[in-house]
Design an enzyme around this catalytic site. Structure first.
Site, PDB file in Angstrom:
ATOM      1  N   ASP A 101       0.868  -1.183   0.000  1.00 33.49           N
ATOM      2  CA  ASP A 101       0.000   0.000   0.000  1.00 33.49           C
ATOM      3  C   ASP A 101       0.909   1.239   0.000  1.00 33.49           C
ATOM      4  O   ASP A 101       1.334   1.693  -1.052  1.00 33.49           O
ATOM      5  CB  ASP A 101      -0.910  -0.086   1.232  1.00 33.49           C
ATOM      6  CG  ASP A 101      -1.948   1.018   1.299  1.00 33.49           C
ATOM      7  OD1 ASP A 101      -2.114   1.745   0.318  1.00 33.49           O
ATOM      8  OD2 ASP A 101      -2.609   1.167   2.352  1.00 33.49           O
ATOM      9  N   LYS A 129      -1.330  -1.837  -4.520  1.00 33.13           N
ATOM     10  CA  LYS A 129      -2.323  -0.748  -4.400  1.00 33.13           C
ATOM     11  C   LYS A 129      -1.516   0.553  -4.390  1.00 33.13           C
ATOM     12  O   LYS A 129      -0.984   0.941  -3.364  1.00 33.13           O
ATOM     13  CB  LYS A 129      -3.078  -0.943  -3.072  1.00 33.13           C
ATOM     14  CG  LYS A 129      -4.516  -0.533  -3.098  1.00 33.13           C
ATOM     15  CD  LYS A 129      -5.298  -1.000  -1.873  1.00 33.13           C
ATOM     16  CE  LYS A 129      -4.799  -0.470  -0.557  1.00 33.13           C
ATOM     17  NZ  LYS A 129      -5.746  -0.714   0.568  1.00 33.13           N
ATOM     18  N   PHE A 150     -10.401  -0.561   0.980  1.00 31.16           N
ATOM     19  CA  PHE A 150      -9.944  -1.463   2.023  1.00 31.16           C
ATOM     20  C   PHE A 150     -10.418  -2.872   1.688  1.00 31.16           C
ATOM     21  O   PHE A 150     -11.611  -3.119   1.516  1.00 31.16           O
ATOM     22  CB  PHE A 150     -10.457  -1.036   3.400  1.00 31.16           C
ATOM     23  CG  PHE A 150      -9.834  -1.829   4.496  1.00 31.16           C
ATOM     24  CD1 PHE A 150      -8.532  -1.578   4.913  1.00 31.16           C
ATOM     25  CD2 PHE A 150     -10.527  -2.883   5.094  1.00 31.16           C
ATOM     26  CE1 PHE A 150      -7.935  -2.347   5.907  1.00 31.16           C
ATOM     27  CE2 PHE A 150      -9.940  -3.658   6.087  1.00 31.16           C
ATOM     28  CZ  PHE A 150      -8.636  -3.379   6.492  1.00 31.16           C
ATOM     29  N   LEU A 151      -9.460  -3.810   1.590  1.00 32.35           N
ATOM     30  CA  LEU A 151      -9.762  -5.165   1.130  1.00 32.35           C
ATOM     31  C   LEU A 151      -9.677  -6.174   2.270  1.00 32.35           C
ATOM     32  O   LEU A 151      -8.828  -6.018   3.163  1.00 32.35           O
ATOM     33  CB  LEU A 151      -8.786  -5.565   0.028  1.00 32.35           C
ATOM     34  CG  LEU A 151      -8.658  -4.583  -1.138  1.00 32.35           C
ATOM     35  CD1 LEU A 151      -7.586  -5.039  -2.111  1.00 32.35           C
ATOM     36  CD2 LEU A 151      -9.989  -4.427  -1.863  1.00 32.35           C
ATOM     37  N   ASP A 157      -7.305  -9.155   6.731  1.00 30.18           N
ATOM     38  CA  ASP A 157      -8.257  -9.075   7.843  1.00 30.18           C
ATOM     39  C   ASP A 157      -8.835  -7.678   8.041  1.00 30.18           C
ATOM     40  O   ASP A 157      -8.323  -6.683   7.535  1.00 30.18           O
ATOM     41  CB  ASP A 157      -7.556  -9.466   9.148  1.00 30.18           C
ATOM     42  CG  ASP A 157      -6.627  -8.351   9.647  1.00 30.18           C
ATOM     43  OD1 ASP A 157      -5.834  -7.830   8.845  1.00 30.18           O
ATOM     44  OD2 ASP A 157      -6.717  -7.994  10.838  1.00 30.18           O
ATOM     45  N   ARG A 163     -10.002 -13.351   7.430  1.00 28.96           N
ATOM     46  CA  ARG A 163      -8.808 -13.882   6.741  1.00 28.96           C
ATOM     47  C   ARG A 163      -9.117 -15.175   5.994  1.00 28.96           C
ATOM     48  O   ARG A 163      -8.465 -15.521   5.022  1.00 28.96           O
ATOM     49  CB  ARG A 163      -7.682 -14.184   7.739  1.00 28.96           C
ATOM     50  CG  ARG A 163      -7.059 -12.953   8.388  1.00 28.96           C
ATOM     51  CD  ARG A 163      -5.779 -13.356   9.103  1.00 28.96           C
ATOM     52  NE  ARG A 163      -5.319 -12.357  10.056  1.00 28.96           N
ATOM     53  CZ  ARG A 163      -4.580 -11.297   9.741  1.00 28.96           C
ATOM     54  NH1 ARG A 163      -4.233 -11.089   8.498  1.00 28.96           N
ATOM     55  NH2 ARG A 163      -4.197 -10.452  10.676  1.00 28.96           N
TER      56      ARG A 163
HETATM   57  P1  5GP Z   1       1.949  -0.541   3.744  1.00 29.26           P
HETATM   58  O1  5GP Z   1       3.057  -0.467   4.762  1.00 29.26           O
HETATM   59  O2  5GP Z   1       2.429  -0.896   2.351  1.00 29.26           O
HETATM   60  O3  5GP Z   1       1.111   0.716   3.730  1.00 29.26           O
HETATM   61  O4  5GP Z   1       0.922  -1.616   4.201  1.00 29.26           O
HETATM   62  C1  5GP Z   1       1.312  -2.868   4.473  1.00 29.26           C
HETATM   63  C2  5GP Z   1       0.289  -3.667   5.240  1.00 29.26           C
HETATM   64  O5  5GP Z   1      -0.912  -2.941   5.580  1.00 29.26           O
HETATM   65  C3  5GP Z   1      -0.169  -4.807   4.363  1.00 29.26           C
HETATM   66  O6  5GP Z   1       0.762  -5.862   4.407  1.00 29.26           O
HETATM   67  C4  5GP Z   1      -1.482  -5.146   5.011  1.00 29.26           C
HETATM   68  O7  5GP Z   1      -1.265  -5.983   6.122  1.00 29.26           O
HETATM   69  C5  5GP Z   1      -2.021  -3.787   5.479  1.00 29.26           C
HETATM   70  N1  5GP Z   1      -2.969  -3.272   4.476  1.00 29.26           N
HETATM   71  C6  5GP Z   1      -2.765  -2.339   3.528  1.00 29.26           C
HETATM   72  N2  5GP Z   1      -3.872  -2.165   2.777  1.00 29.26           N
HETATM   73  C7  5GP Z   1      -4.788  -3.061   3.266  1.00 29.26           C
HETATM   74  C8  5GP Z   1      -6.133  -3.391   2.901  1.00 29.26           C
HETATM   75  O8  5GP Z   1      -6.736  -2.874   1.968  1.00 29.26           O
HETATM   76  N3  5GP Z   1      -6.735  -4.371   3.647  1.00 29.26           N
HETATM   77  C9  5GP Z   1      -6.129  -5.002   4.674  1.00 29.26           C
HETATM   78  N4  5GP Z   1      -6.817  -5.922   5.328  1.00 29.26           N
HETATM   79  N5  5GP Z   1      -4.860  -4.712   5.049  1.00 29.26           N
HETATM   80  C10 5GP Z   1      -4.203  -3.755   4.336  1.00 29.26           C
END
Ligand code: 5GP
Length: 173
Positions: A101, A129, A150-151, A157, A163
């Site tokens: 993300d 994303k 948000f997925l 989860d 999950r």
């Molecule tokens: P980042 O550090 O790249 O922003 O996010 C990493 C972590 O945030 C992902 O590995 C995931 O666990 C959580 N995350 C980011 N977007 C989503 C989402 O849309 N849904 C869920 N359930 N977790 C997310």
């Protein structure tokens, strides 16, 4: 009950994983590969991806990072909760992540893994994303790209629920 819309169904997930596993198998043919899954979200993805690889020597390990802050927004405060057990010095590593993300978690984890002296590190993500990307992370293998939202499901989860769902849903918060 939350409002869910399916964004990736079982067939699409299966097809994209097979395609990605084929590319990885070609890229790493004849080499030993260490898959490092990022807990907990990548547990189903790693299990399905690993089974599709046609490589002779694949090792599997896990690490876990946690970010603290708001529960549906990635945070910049990241801590390592579980480290790898395998010695990856001189090895080819692929970090297997559920969603990239902002990219902050992955850039933290890659910097950490580099301290063990692997020969190479690449990244494979179930979902890329890009909308909120903050860290300049290159994702080498992407199964699916999703614009935003948000997925949940297929390892992802919301407060530890959902999950186990076999498909990936957009959840209206
Ligand atoms: P980042 O550090 O790249 O922003 O996010 C990493 C972590 O945030 C992902 O590995 C995931 O666990 C959580 N995350 C980011 N977007 C989503 C989402 O849309 N849904 C869920 N359930 N977790 C997310």
């Amino acid at each position: 009950m939350p409002d869910f819309t399916c964004v990736l169904d079982k067939d699409k997930i299966k097809k994209q994983i097979s395609r990605t596993a084929e590319i990885i198998s070609t890229d790493y043919r004849g080499r030993e590969l260490v898959l490092v899954g990022v807990l907990k979200g990548a547990f189903l993805f790693l299990a399905d991806l690993a089974r599709e690889l046609t490589l002779e020597r694949v090792k599997i390990d896990f690490l876990q990072a946690s970010s603290y802050g708001a529960d549906t927004v990635s945070s910049e405060n990241i801590v390592l909760k579980k480290d790898i057990d395998i010695d990856i010095r001189g090895k080819d590593v692929i970090v297997v992540e559920d969603i990239v993300d902002t990219g902050l978690t992955l850039s933290y984890l890659i910097a950490h893994l580099k301290t063990f002296g692997p020969s190479s590190i690449k990244v494979c993500a179930m979902i890329d994303k890009k909308e909120r990307r903050k860290a300049a992370i290159h994702v080498d293998y992407v199964c699916c790209s999703v614009e935003k939202g948000f997925l949940v499901g297929y390892g992802l989860d919301y407060a530890e629920d959902f999950r186990n769902l076999p498909q990936i849903y957009h959840m209206k918060l």
